[in-house]
Design a protein around this motif. Sequence first.
Motif, PDB file in Angstrom:
ATOM      1  N   ASP A 132       3.309 -28.445 108.988  1.00  0.00           N
ATOM      2  CA  ASP A 132       4.334 -29.523 109.441  1.00  0.00           C
ATOM      3  C   ASP A 132       3.997 -29.696 111.029  1.00  0.00           C
ATOM      4  O   ASP A 132       3.810 -28.573 111.728  1.00  0.00           O
ATOM      5  N   ILE A 133       4.172 -31.080 111.357  1.00  0.00           N
ATOM      6  CA  ILE A 133       3.845 -31.122 112.918  1.00  0.00           C
ATOM      7  C   ILE A 133       4.890 -30.816 113.567  1.00  0.00           C
ATOM      8  O   ILE A 133       4.920 -30.747 114.962  1.00  0.00           O
ATOM      9  N   LYS A 134       6.235 -30.760 113.031  1.00  0.00           N
ATOM     10  CA  LYS A 134       7.556 -30.800 113.567  1.00  0.00           C
ATOM     11  C   LYS A 134       7.666 -31.674 114.933  1.00  0.00           C
ATOM     12  O   LYS A 134       7.743 -32.600 114.882  1.00  0.00           O
ATOM     13  N   ASP A 135       7.935 -30.856 116.102  1.00  0.00           N
ATOM     14  CA  ASP A 135       8.286 -31.834 117.282  1.00  0.00           C
ATOM     15  C   ASP A 135       7.102 -32.218 118.271  1.00  0.00           C
ATOM     16  O   ASP A 135       7.258 -32.469 119.470  1.00  0.00           O
ATOM     17  N   TYR A 136       5.850 -32.036 117.547  1.00  0.00           N
ATOM     18  CA  TYR A 136       4.580 -32.484 118.544  1.00  0.00           C
ATOM     19  C   TYR A 136       4.710 -33.731 118.665  1.00  0.00           C
ATOM     20  O   TYR A 136       4.833 -34.680 118.021  1.00  0.00           O
ATOM     21  N   VAL A 137       3.794 -34.271 119.791  1.00  0.00           N
ATOM     22  CA  VAL A 137       3.313 -35.426 119.854  1.00  0.00           C
ATOM     23  C   VAL A 137       2.698 -35.841 118.786  1.00  0.00           C
ATOM     24  O   VAL A 137       1.703 -35.003 118.242  1.00  0.00           O
ATOM     25  N   ILE A 138       2.721 -37.046 118.352  1.00  0.00           N
ATOM     26  CA  ILE A 138       1.724 -37.640 117.228  1.00  0.00           C
ATOM     27  C   ILE A 138       0.714 -38.240 117.716  1.00  0.00           C
ATOM     28  O   ILE A 138       1.010 -39.347 118.352  1.00  0.00           O
ATOM     29  N   PRO A 139      -0.455 -37.764 117.543  1.00  0.00           N
ATOM     30  CA  PRO A 139      -1.681 -38.480 117.989  1.00  0.00           C
ATOM     31  C   PRO A 139      -2.235 -39.578 117.062  1.00  0.00           C
ATOM     32  O   PRO A 139      -1.145 -39.890 115.967  1.00  0.00           O
ATOM     33  N   LYS A 140      -3.356 -40.241 117.422  1.00  0.00           N
ATOM     34  CA  LYS A 140      -3.745 -41.230 116.374  1.00  0.00           C
ATOM     35  C   LYS A 140      -3.887 -40.478 114.991  1.00  0.00           C
ATOM     36  O   LYS A 140      -4.539 -39.740 115.030  1.00  0.00           O
ATOM     37  N   LEU A 141      -3.504 -41.527 113.921  1.00  0.00           N
ATOM     38  CA  LEU A 141      -3.579 -40.940 112.642  1.00  0.00           C
ATOM     39  C   LEU A 141      -5.163 -40.984 112.349  1.00  0.00           C
ATOM     40  O   LEU A 141      -5.708 -41.960 112.324  1.00  0.00           O
ATOM     41  N   GLY A 142      -5.423 -39.982 111.547  1.00  0.00           N
ATOM     42  CA  GLY A 142      -6.813 -39.958 110.915  1.00  0.00           C
ATOM     43  C   GLY A 142      -7.337 -38.718 110.885  1.00  0.00           C
ATOM     44  O   GLY A 142      -6.584 -37.608 111.026  1.00  0.00           O
ATOM     45  N   VAL A 143      -8.604 -38.368 111.083  1.00  0.00           N
ATOM     46  CA  VAL A 143      -9.560 -37.327 110.954  1.00  0.00           C
ATOM     47  C   VAL A 143     -10.077 -36.822 111.942  1.00  0.00           C
ATOM     48  O   VAL A 143     -10.627 -37.572 113.120  1.00  0.00           O
ATOM     49  N   TYR A 144      -9.970 -35.540 111.940  1.00  0.00           N
ATOM     50  CA  TYR A 144     -10.410 -34.767 113.484  1.00  0.00           C
ATOM     51  C   TYR A 144     -11.308 -33.486 112.920  1.00  0.00           C
ATOM     52  O   TYR A 144     -11.066 -33.004 112.110  1.00  0.00           O
ATOM     53  N   ALA A 145     -12.306 -33.188 113.922  1.00  0.00           N
ATOM     54  CA  ALA A 145     -12.893 -32.076 114.136  1.00  0.00           C
ATOM     55  C   ALA A 145     -11.957 -30.979 114.857  1.00  0.00           C
ATOM     56  O   ALA A 145     -11.732 -31.237 115.768  1.00  0.00           O
ATOM     57  N   VAL A 146     -12.033 -29.663 114.131  1.00  0.00           N
ATOM     58  CA  VAL A 146     -10.878 -28.998 114.836  1.00  0.00           C
ATOM     59  C   VAL A 146     -11.427 -27.340 114.938  1.00  0.00           C
ATOM     60  O   VAL A 146     -12.673 -27.062 113.973  1.00  0.00           O
ATOM     61  N   LYS A 147     -10.872 -26.549 115.483  1.00  0.00           N
ATOM     62  CA  LYS A 147     -11.252 -25.208 115.395  1.00  0.00           C
ATOM     63  C   LYS A 147      -9.865 -24.472 115.202  1.00  0.00           C
ATOM     64  O   LYS A 147      -8.804 -25.012 115.487  1.00  0.00           O
ATOM     65  N   ILE A 148      -9.990 -23.449 114.359  1.00  0.00           N
ATOM     66  CA  ILE A 148      -8.540 -22.807 113.991  1.00  0.00           C
ATOM     67  C   ILE A 148      -8.503 -21.155 114.473  1.00  0.00           C
ATOM     68  O   ILE A 148      -9.499 -20.452 114.309  1.00  0.00           O
TER      69      ILE A 148
END
Length: 228
Positions: A132-148
């Motif tokens: 759940d993104i909760k109260d975070y800023v909503i970035p551009k919707l789509g696909v991202y490269a991430v580190k966890i």
Amino acid sequence: LKNLGIDFIIIKKFDKKFSKIKSYQFIKNILYENLKAKYIFVSDNFRFGNKREGNVKQLIKNEKEFKFKIIKPKPLVLKNKVISSTLIRNLLSNGKLEYSNQLLARKWSIESKVQRGRQMGKKIGFPTCNMDIKDYVIPKLGVYAVKIHQKNNSKILKGIANIGYRPTFNQKKLLLEVYIFNFSGNLYNKYLTIEFINFIRKEKKFKNINQLKKQINSDLKLVKKKLN
């Protein structure tokens, strides 16, 4: 914040009662009596109090009465633009992730708990962590490269994430889904921090599952190349 030498922060919930406090009462009751502030650092456009009635001029006017000193640091400027939260939010919403990360001097991230979903990703061969993104800023919707990052675990994992409404499955709820490379295990109800490294593409609705799987495989190749 710890690396910047900050000893502690105070988080105050901004509710209706708090929003009604007049600017003078904010100075007297909160800054002077409660916090016993000696030095107050604010920018020129700082506003406070009910209906944003208070400003830096009012703070300076009350310096002697309440025995504090106002300090106005010069704003940070990069490429003739003042670095502000508004600028960074706009960059994120427009998919300019690398630039926003540069201004933040860190990777923009979301921390949230893994929740059970409909397991649609698992059914098509790409099991994901639903968050759940909760109260975070909503970035551009789509696909991202991430580190966890996992709590109490120094190992950094790599993966691909999607923020959106999953239009191919006709879903209505905004969700963050993360597929972790070379990982097996149960992460339900555990907190993860997702660092966003690169924006890959915007969200898209596919005609069928096969088209979606083909695109995911293409995205995976690009993300792995970006993260390596």
